[in-house]
Design an enzyme around this catalytic site. Sequence first.
Site, PDB file in Angstrom:
ATOM      1  CB  CYS A  68      -0.894  -0.017   1.239  1.00 58.48           C
ATOM      2  SG  CYS A  68      -2.065   1.348   1.257  1.00 58.48           S
ATOM      3  CB  CYS A  72      -1.513   3.630   8.119  1.00 56.21           C
ATOM      4  SG  CYS A  72      -2.550   4.322   6.810  1.00 56.21           S
ATOM      5  CB  CYS A  75      -0.957  -0.515   8.208  1.00 58.05           C
ATOM      6  SG  CYS A  75      -1.852  -1.673   7.141  1.00 58.05           S
ATOM      7  CB  CYS A 112     -15.779  -6.828   6.286  1.00 58.42           C
ATOM      8  SG  CYS A 112     -17.109  -6.689   7.458  1.00 58.42           S
ATOM      9  CB  CYS A 143     -18.753  -4.391   5.155  1.00 61.03           C
ATOM     10  SG  CYS A 143     -17.770  -2.998   5.781  1.00 61.03           S
ATOM     11  CB  CYS A 203     -18.340   0.439   9.103  1.00 61.83           C
ATOM     12  SG  CYS A 203     -17.218  -0.431  10.227  1.00 61.83           S
ATOM     13  NE  ARG A 275     -17.686  -5.367  13.528  1.00 58.78           N
ATOM     14  CZ  ARG A 275     -17.910  -4.581  12.475  1.00 58.78           C
ATOM     15  NH1 ARG A 275     -16.936  -3.883  11.957  1.00 58.78           N
ATOM     16  NH2 ARG A 275     -19.108  -4.511  11.954  1.00 58.78           N
TER      17      ARG A 275
HETATM   18  N1  SAM Z   1      -6.861   0.583   3.159  1.00 53.38           N
HETATM   19  C1  SAM Z   1      -8.104   0.830   3.774  1.00 53.38           C
HETATM   20  C2  SAM Z   1      -8.088   1.981   4.728  1.00 53.38           C
HETATM   21  O1  SAM Z   1      -7.072   2.208   5.365  1.00 53.38           O
HETATM   22  O2  SAM Z   1      -9.099   2.626   4.872  1.00 53.38           O
HETATM   23  C3  SAM Z   1      -8.697  -0.359   4.441  1.00 53.38           C
HETATM   24  C4  SAM Z   1      -7.906  -1.342   5.227  1.00 53.38           C
HETATM   25  S1  SAM Z   1      -7.278  -0.821   6.779  1.00 53.38           S
HETATM   26  C5  SAM Z   1      -6.304  -2.206   7.179  1.00 53.38           C
HETATM   27  C6  SAM Z   1      -8.658  -0.800   7.887  1.00 53.38           C
HETATM   28  C7  SAM Z   1      -8.439  -0.410   9.313  1.00 53.38           C
HETATM   29  O3  SAM Z   1      -7.850  -1.469  10.022  1.00 53.38           O
HETATM   30  C8  SAM Z   1      -7.539   0.770   9.608  1.00 53.38           C
HETATM   31  O4  SAM Z   1      -8.173   1.983   9.426  1.00 53.38           O
HETATM   32  C9  SAM Z   1      -7.208   0.527  11.073  1.00 53.38           C
HETATM   33  O5  SAM Z   1      -8.172   1.152  11.903  1.00 53.38           O
HETATM   34  C10 SAM Z   1      -7.311  -0.972  11.223  1.00 53.38           C
HETATM   35  N2  SAM Z   1      -5.986  -1.573  11.437  1.00 53.38           N
HETATM   36  C11 SAM Z   1      -5.027  -1.752  10.512  1.00 53.38           C
HETATM   37  N3  SAM Z   1      -3.920  -2.305  11.046  1.00 53.38           N
HETATM   38  C12 SAM Z   1      -4.172  -2.463  12.366  1.00 53.38           C
HETATM   39  C13 SAM Z   1      -3.393  -2.958  13.465  1.00 53.38           C
HETATM   40  N4  SAM Z   1      -2.155  -3.385  13.307  1.00 53.38           N
HETATM   41  N5  SAM Z   1      -3.972  -2.992  14.681  1.00 53.38           N
HETATM   42  C14 SAM Z   1      -5.233  -2.549  14.844  1.00 53.38           C
HETATM   43  N6  SAM Z   1      -6.009  -2.061  13.847  1.00 53.38           N
HETATM   44  C15 SAM Z   1      -5.483  -2.007  12.629  1.00 53.38           C
HETATM   45 FE1  SF4 Z   2      -2.921   1.107   3.357  1.00 61.54          FE
HETATM   46 FE2  SF4 Z   2      -2.880  -0.098   5.717  1.00 61.54          FE
HETATM   47 FE3  SF4 Z   2      -3.170   2.522   5.593  1.00 61.54          FE
HETATM   48 FE4  SF4 Z   2      -5.192   0.932   4.757  1.00 61.54          FE
HETATM   49  S1  SF4 Z   2      -4.410   1.093   6.843  1.00 61.54           S
HETATM   50  S2  SF4 Z   2      -4.386   2.751   3.732  1.00 61.54           S
HETATM   51  S3  SF4 Z   2      -4.001  -0.770   3.919  1.00 61.54           S
HETATM   52  S4  SF4 Z   2      -1.354   1.368   4.923  1.00 61.54           S
END
Ligand code: SAM
Ligand code: SF4
Length: 334
Positions: A68, A72, A75, A112, A143, A203, A275
């Site tokens: 990606c 973030c 992630c 989802c 979702c 959501c 949730r």
């Molecule tokens: N890429 C999309 C986005 O960021 O909107 C969707 C996927 S992203 C993985 C969805 C959500 O998962 C993130 O906004 C975050 O809140 C949660 N998430 C991701 N990695 C995580 C982690 N290591 N621990 C807890 N929550 C996590």
């Molecule tokens: Fe990409 Fe992970 Fe951020 Fe979603 S949460 S935008 S998958 S880096």
Amino acid sequence: MRLETSELILQDHIEEVGMPQQTIENASIIYNLPFNDLIFRAQTVHRANFDPNAIQMSRLLSIKTGGCPEDCGYCSQSAHYPTGLKASKLMEVERVLAEARKAKEAGATRYCMGAAWRSPKDRDMDQVVAMVHGVKALGMETCMTLGMLTPAQSASLADAGLDYYNHNVDTSERFYSEIIGTRSFADRLETLSNVRDAGIKVCAGGILGMGETVEDRISMLVTLANLPVPPESVPINMLIPIPGSKLANAEPVDPIDFVRTIALARILMPMSHVRLSAGRTEMSDEMQALCFFAGANSIFVGDTLLTADNPGEDHDGALFRRLGLRPMELEPAR
Ligand code: SAM
Ligand code: SF4
Ligand code: DTB
């Protein structure tokens, strides 16, 4: 006395105009109530709006994993950090449907689908729309979480019949730029507004344990509660620390603070499904029980989330039996 006054103000607002605009001050007073008073209040609100023993069950699938472009800090899928995750391209529709069938057989009512994108490319939309059609045809709620959406992309997903779109604000406006640099808090709110305007249910929630303060958590919930329509689903994730990511060594959240945050979410958004999301493998059964008591009424089921572990069917089945919980049935489509 201050508490009683603020409660009266809250009550008056509810009677006059439906749900009030929440203030950080009022939300902080609620959050800081003696624990027993807070949980009693959350449970009372919960019972007024939901069957207290029914838990909504969603299943996640990563339809496009890793690589990606977003940064973030939490992630596993960000290309900015050496997390060791193997990237893969968008899954074939039939493979997604085969997984959705298994999830339905295991009791999930909502499917989802998540993609590691900043936003979907127009060339991917047909495949994603076909997934929505296919999963809906199985009789499950759908979702998706695909990153930022334009109004046109939101409309295509709404036309396909998508029920929910997940897009988390993740933390407070103040703390957001400490965690994510490639987009802003305002970008997040814009997508939420596009999704809502297209008629898709929202959501939206966040993550606890990224180094934010209690005030940041309260502020995040106030932002969500004050959206023109509060999200129908509010995922509260506990950070799963990912080796190699920016937050690999973040301090764990205090479990009591976590439960307080769930209770505040329940009180500020009485009709939303709250949730208990990522991080359950690190929670004791007792902590999860407290979260349910504080008003959480939805979980992700199955042994994986998108890339990380989840307790799995056997553990959750045993927990549900111990607590006398049962899966929430799908409301008949109107
Ligand atoms: N890429 C999309 C986005 O960021 O909107 C969707 C996927 S992203 C993985 C969805 C959500 O998962 C993130 O906004 C975050 O809140 C949660 N998430 C991701 N990695 C995580 C982690 N290591 N621990 C807890 N929550 C996590
Ligand atoms: Fe990409 Fe992970 Fe951020 Fe979603 S949460 S935008 S998958 S880096
Ligand atoms: C949400 O708030 N939590 C889910 C879902 N929305 C998409 C994702 C949790 C991801 C946990 C880390 C992983 O599996 O990679």
